[in-house]
Design a protein around this motif. Structure first.
Motif, PDB file in Angstrom:
ATOM      1  N   MET A 178      33.276  42.568  64.727  1.00 23.66           N
ATOM      2  CA  MET A 178      34.531  42.985  64.140  1.00 23.66           C
ATOM      3  C   MET A 178      34.265  44.026  63.065  1.00 23.66           C
ATOM      4  N   GLN A 179      35.079  45.075  63.067  1.00 22.04           N
ATOM      5  CA  GLN A 179      34.981  46.115  62.055  1.00 22.04           C
ATOM      6  C   GLN A 179      36.315  46.188  61.321  1.00 22.04           C
ATOM      7  N   LEU A 180      36.255  46.293  60.004  1.00 28.59           N
ATOM      8  CA  LEU A 180      37.463  46.412  59.197  1.00 28.59           C
ATOM      9  C   LEU A 180      37.675  47.845  58.756  1.00 28.59           C
ATOM     10  N   ILE A 181      38.928  48.275  58.776  1.00 25.53           N
ATOM     11  CA  ILE A 181      39.308  49.535  58.143  1.00 25.53           C
ATOM     12  C   ILE A 181      39.971  49.151  56.828  1.00 25.53           C
ATOM     13  N   VAL A 182      39.408  49.638  55.733  1.00 30.49           N
ATOM     14  CA  VAL A 182      39.874  49.273  54.396  1.00 30.49           C
ATOM     15  C   VAL A 182      40.367  50.525  53.688  1.00 30.49           C
ATOM     16  N   TYR A 183      41.631  50.500  53.265  1.00 31.73           N
ATOM     17  CA  TYR A 183      42.187  51.604  52.493  1.00 31.73           C
ATOM     18  C   TYR A 183      41.938  51.327  51.018  1.00 31.73           C
ATOM     19  N   LEU A 184      41.321  52.288  50.340  1.00 31.43           N
ATOM     20  CA  LEU A 184      40.978  52.148  48.921  1.00 31.43           C
ATOM     21  C   LEU A 184      41.986  52.912  48.073  1.00 31.43           C
ATOM     22  N   ASP A 210      43.257  47.611  58.001  1.00 31.73           N
ATOM     23  CA  ASP A 210      43.354  46.166  58.163  1.00 31.73           C
ATOM     24  C   ASP A 210      43.654  45.482  56.834  1.00 31.73           C
ATOM     25  N   VAL A 211      43.219  46.106  55.758  1.00 30.78           N
ATOM     26  CA  VAL A 211      43.386  45.540  54.416  1.00 30.78           C
ATOM     27  C   VAL A 211      43.401  46.692  53.414  1.00 30.78           C
ATOM     28  N   VAL A 212      44.068  46.474  52.287  1.00 30.32           N
ATOM     29  CA  VAL A 212      44.145  47.467  51.218  1.00 30.32           C
ATOM     30  C   VAL A 212      43.527  46.868  49.960  1.00 30.32           C
ATOM     31  N   ILE A 213      42.639  47.642  49.339  1.00 36.05           N
ATOM     32  CA  ILE A 213      42.130  47.295  48.007  1.00 36.05           C
ATOM     33  C   ILE A 213      42.801  48.250  47.034  1.00 36.05           C
ATOM     34  N   ALA A 214      43.525  47.706  46.058  1.00 35.73           N
ATOM     35  CA  ALA A 214      44.198  48.525  45.054  1.00 35.73           C
ATOM     36  C   ALA A 214      43.541  48.263  43.705  1.00 35.73           C
ATOM     37  N   LEU A 215      42.886  49.273  43.182  1.00 31.17           N
ATOM     38  CA  LEU A 215      42.172  49.146  41.912  1.00 31.17           C
ATOM     39  C   LEU A 215      43.006  49.721  40.775  1.00 31.17           C
ATOM     40  N   ASP A 273      50.936  52.574  46.238  1.00 31.99           N
ATOM     41  CA  ASP A 273      50.165  52.161  47.416  1.00 31.99           C
ATOM     42  C   ASP A 273      50.162  50.646  47.580  1.00 31.99           C
ATOM     43  N   ALA A 274      50.063  49.918  46.484  1.00 32.61           N
ATOM     44  CA  ALA A 274      50.103  48.459  46.562  1.00 32.61           C
ATOM     45  C   ALA A 274      51.463  47.994  47.081  1.00 32.61           C
ATOM     46  N   ALA A 275      52.531  48.628  46.625  1.00 32.51           N
ATOM     47  CA  ALA A 275      53.872  48.274  47.101  1.00 32.51           C
ATOM     48  C   ALA A 275      54.028  48.578  48.586  1.00 32.51           C
ATOM     49  N   ILE A 276      53.486  49.702  49.037  1.00 34.65           N
ATOM     50  CA  ILE A 276      53.536  50.047  50.463  1.00 34.65           C
ATOM     51  C   ILE A 276      52.775  49.003  51.275  1.00 34.65           C
ATOM     52  N   ALA A 277      51.618  48.598  50.790  1.00 32.69           N
ATOM     53  CA  ALA A 277      50.830  47.576  51.492  1.00 32.69           C
ATOM     54  C   ALA A 277      51.626  46.282  51.628  1.00 32.69           C
ATOM     55  N   ILE A 278      52.271  45.873  50.556  1.00 35.41           N
ATOM     56  CA  ILE A 278      53.058  44.639  50.577  1.00 35.41           C
ATOM     57  C   ILE A 278      54.219  44.767  51.560  1.00 35.41           C
ATOM     58  N   GLN A 279      54.944  45.878  51.495  1.00 36.16           N
ATOM     59  CA  GLN A 279      56.082  46.071  52.394  1.00 36.16           C
ATOM     60  C   GLN A 279      55.647  46.165  53.850  1.00 36.16           C
TER      61      GLN A 279
END
Length: 146
Positions: free
Chosen positions: A1-7, A79-84, A97-103
């Motif tokens: 399995m490979q994850l695509i992570v948006y930073l 697949d997942v978002v990390i919001a720093l 970006d965090a709000a977009i991820a949640i929505q």
């Protein structure tokens, strides 16, 4: 399995590169995507594509169009978002970006220092995981990949 992570998060330091290197050292099957990290490129992209704009407001609008397109495409593929959230810089883009991820029902890992617990309390309640460092976010992803 490979994850695509948006930073998502500030582009004024090398936190993304450090996270990429640590993931590589651990041989984690992760592809990282995110906003344009070259600030000048990000600011200039609208005019590079659409031509010179009549004033600074239109220049910013043209750049925002291109940057929002990039964000939307990569966030949808993620697949997942990390919001720093850091303490030093204003975090408007990170919050958006965090709000977009949640929505979008994307799993969200929120990275925030203790000083931001109170101002980010509502956002933290909507994240799947809240940590204090990017390394802890990477540990959470490593756990998912076990």
């Amino acid at each position: 399995m490979q994850l695509i992570v948006y930073l998502a998060g500030q582009i004024h330091d090398d936190w993304r590169e450090q996270l990429r290197l640590k993931a590589e050292e651990r041989n984690l099957p992760i592809v990282f995507k995110g906003p344009q990290e070259d600030h000048d490129r990000s600011d200039d992209i609208g005019e590079a594509i659409k031509g010179q704009q009549p004033n600074a407001e239109y220049r910013d609008q043209a750049a925002s169009e291109m940057n929002n397109l990039r964000t939307r495409i990569w966030m949808e593929k993620a697949d997942v978002v990390i919001a720093l959230f850091g303490e030093k810089y204003r975090q408007w883009n990170t919050a958006m970006d965090a709000a977009i991820a949640i929505q979008s029902n994307k799993p969200l890992i929120l990275v925030r220092p203790p000083a931001l617990i109170h101002p980010l309390k509502e956002l933290a309640q909507r994240a799947q995981v809240v940590v204090e460092t990017p390394e802890q976010a990477l540990d959470a992803l490593a756990y998912v990949l076990e």
